[in-house]
Design an enzyme around this catalytic site. Sequence first.
Site, PDB file in Angstrom:
ATOM      1  N   ILE A 197       0.887  -1.154   0.000  1.00 28.64           N
ATOM      2  CA  ILE A 197       0.000   0.000   0.000  1.00 28.64           C
ATOM      3  C   ILE A 197       0.931   1.211   0.000  1.00 28.64           C
ATOM      4  O   ILE A 197       1.834   1.310   0.830  1.00 28.64           O
ATOM      5  CB  ILE A 197      -0.962   0.002   1.220  1.00 28.64           C
ATOM      6  CG1 ILE A 197      -1.843   1.266   1.239  1.00 28.64           C
ATOM      7  CG2 ILE A 197      -0.237  -0.169   2.535  1.00 28.64           C
ATOM      8  CD1 ILE A 197      -2.949   1.227   2.299  1.00 28.64           C
ATOM      9  N   SER A 198       0.765   2.087  -0.966  1.00 28.53           N
ATOM     10  CA  SER A 198       1.687   3.225  -1.125  1.00 28.53           C
ATOM     11  C   SER A 198       1.617   4.168   0.069  1.00 28.53           C
ATOM     12  O   SER A 198       0.615   4.221   0.784  1.00 28.53           O
ATOM     13  CB  SER A 198       1.341   4.016  -2.391  1.00 28.53           C
ATOM     14  OG  SER A 198       1.492   3.217  -3.528  1.00 28.53           O
TER      15      SER A 198
END
Length: 213
Positions: A60-61
């Site tokens: 997840i960025s």
Amino acid sequence: MTFDAATKMQFLYQLRSKGVTDARVLTAMEQVDRADYVKGTFADRAYEDMPLPIACGQTISQPSVVGLMTQALKVEPRDKVLEIGTGSGYQAAILSKLARRVYTVDRYRRLVHAARAVFEAHDITNITTFTADGSHGFTEQAPFDKILVTAAAEDPPGPLLAQLRVGGIMVLPVGQSDAVQSLIRVTRLENGYDYDELRSVRFVPLLEGLGQE
């Protein structure tokens, strides 16, 4: 840790300090609790500005990169948006606050099912999720006003460029997966494409085919 008023204030301050200044984007990111999309061991780090591992070897960025990519996309309320790389579903949830309709595709069925469950739990009804090879886009719903790619290709994929309407914008990382990548914005013109380089980033590579669970 909960997404209470103090946590939100710190979270938004963090975003602004990294260059996320668009009021609509900040409001969307305030409305979507990142902790809903971070499971297990890393749940207590949901509000830190860092990428975190999720299932299927994906990530997840970090929130500031999500914010900067969303800001660069210039999403309008009537837009139809295609996201390549559903991942946790966090980016799609933010886009859903800004656009009329979001289509999001991932090569991992497990990630698509998990993201869909979160969307349903939070009654987000304007996102359509599906499992497919994202490098081919989604011809059935093309053209798109905006396309966001959350995995790095060596060059902007031809099928995705072709599915962008004239005047539409695509934001994506380009470059070798083991070297420095650049985040670029592509605007489709009547007679070609305009390219802007935004910043250096690091993303997982955009792979063809479906993922092995």
